[in-house]
Design an enzyme around this catalytic site. Sequence first.
Site, PDB file in Angstrom:
ATOM      1  N   GLY A 146       0.832  -1.194   0.000  1.00 22.84           N
ATOM      2  CA  GLY A 146       0.000   0.000   0.000  1.00 22.84           C
ATOM      3  C   GLY A 146       0.864   1.240   0.000  1.00 22.84           C
ATOM      4  O   GLY A 146       2.084   1.176   0.190  1.00 22.84           O
ATOM      5  N   LYS A 147       0.237   2.379  -0.192  1.00 25.50           N
ATOM      6  CA  LYS A 147       0.992   3.633  -0.243  1.00 25.50           C
ATOM      7  C   LYS A 147       1.728   3.898   1.071  1.00 25.50           C
ATOM      8  O   LYS A 147       2.811   4.481   1.084  1.00 25.50           O
ATOM      9  CB  LYS A 147       0.042   4.795  -0.555  1.00 25.50           C
ATOM     10  CG  LYS A 147       0.750   6.072  -1.016  1.00 25.50           C
ATOM     11  CD  LYS A 147      -0.241   7.096  -1.494  1.00 25.50           C
ATOM     12  CE  LYS A 147       0.455   8.384  -1.938  1.00 25.50           C
ATOM     13  NZ  LYS A 147       1.240   8.216  -3.154  1.00 25.50           N
ATOM     14  N   ARG A 148       1.168   3.421   2.176  1.00 22.83           N
ATOM     15  CA  ARG A 148       1.819   3.623   3.478  1.00 22.83           C
ATOM     16  C   ARG A 148       3.121   2.838   3.598  1.00 22.83           C
ATOM     17  O   ARG A 148       3.912   3.086   4.496  1.00 22.83           O
ATOM     18  CB  ARG A 148       0.873   3.209   4.601  1.00 22.83           C
ATOM     19  CG  ARG A 148      -0.338   4.109   4.755  1.00 22.83           C
ATOM     20  CD  ARG A 148      -1.217   3.656   5.911  1.00 22.83           C
ATOM     21  NE  ARG A 148      -2.377   4.518   6.084  1.00 22.83           N
ATOM     22  CZ  ARG A 148      -3.321   4.334   7.002  1.00 22.83           C
ATOM     23  NH1 ARG A 148      -3.201   3.297   7.831  1.00 22.83           N
ATOM     24  NH2 ARG A 148      -4.345   5.151   7.096  1.00 22.83           N
TER      25      ARG A 148
END
Length: 483
Positions: A243-245
């Site tokens: 994910g972007k995180r």
Amino acid sequence: MKTRFAPSPTGYIHIGNVRSAIYPYLLARQQDGTFILRIEDTDQARFVEGATELIEDTLKWLGLEWDEGPVVGGPAEPYFQSQRADIYRAWGEKLIAKGRAYADPTDSETIQKYRDECNAKKIPYLYRNFRPENPPEWKPGIPLRFKADPKPRKWHDEVMGDLEAGPEVQDDIILIKADGMPTYNFAHIVDDAEMGVTHVMRGVEYLSSTPNYLALYEALDLEVPKLVSLPHILAPTGNKKLGKRDGAKSATEYRADGVLPEAMLNYLACLGWNDGTEQEIYTKDELIKNFSLDKIQNSGARYDETKLLWMNGQWIRRIADERGIDALYARTITGDGFWPESAAPYDDEYKKKVLAIIYDRLKTLADLRDMTTYFFENPTVDLEMITGNKFLKKFSEDELSDMLMLTSRKLETIQDWNADNLQAALNELLEETGKKPAELFSVIRIALSFAPFSPALHLTMNVLGKNLTLSRLQTAATALEND
């Protein structure tokens, strides 16, 4: 053969989305088939203005040209789902006529009540157990639901192998929402049939919904296309979906950071696929030639940005070595460019000379901004870089100043300023001073650049030119002497 990439225009393009475009593209090109771009924009609440153009631009950047779809058109137009409402309505009417779909006016509060009842009884919630007995005639404004025929389902997935599921996972799914827009579950099956798609490639997260899809294919008398489930790209920790995180950026961000399309295509194609060899660097043509579904791994592939940047450095060198500095330079001036602001007054030829001696140190084109500044502006003198250098600590500042002045006088005698003559002069200096290369060359290199790294010394001086080289040596020598 017909494959497709069917993204939703809901924002930036995650690299997982990009890989979902690469594999169907490679397969279609290998088999002289058709690659379709279809925009699944029925979820208007999540629609982001400009996202479609971003999708198109990213595919073009990667060299994934589509044969049918937006811009280019095709026999199955339109290629935007939001413009195909009449088509979905017609297919919905077919299911109603066969007794396999019904209008469902049940409000959301009642549906939630059904869910709560099941939770209280600790039994699975299935809407088909609450199917209305006398549904009204369907018309726009009322959701249309599929009337499930639960039974054991078996199917073959080109990556996951032979699979099966029981009737307990099949339900009365919504086909068309109250706003007249279809759900993904219905629209993609209709669109794939209308467009003649033979291979449906998508993320493994859709596996749980496949039994419902198979029921729809059966009810619509459609042949099931080849199903290809692509395992997740995993976070660097390997324990969850990327994910972007987790530090992964969008394709647009990587592009802005100086990652080449060849490297991005190469890396993502090999992230979960391997042709059984030790090869790591592939051109697009090589990927097309070697790609096969049976070499896609059935487990998640861990994302490794370090590997991507290593591969990008390999591609930077490959372009320079095989196509020439001019070809690589053209990449550095696209968009806003990758050179430091201070390079603006300098002509292309000078910047190409800089690039020619620095490119083998680049991981991304954006590295040019930090690694070449001293070629375009005088660096700030930082004597600690000299006196704190591990090879120079044993020398006094006067000794270091003397080394620089001796070097300046030696270089001043060179009439024909070129790399060969400069290297010869440096070698003579080693003999005359009795210093080791790591000692003499370190103090000269730092005095010229005051940067952590720089290209070979004779190449750096050759590009800087005689006057600037001598001036910087003398400036550093004076600073040392007066400190």
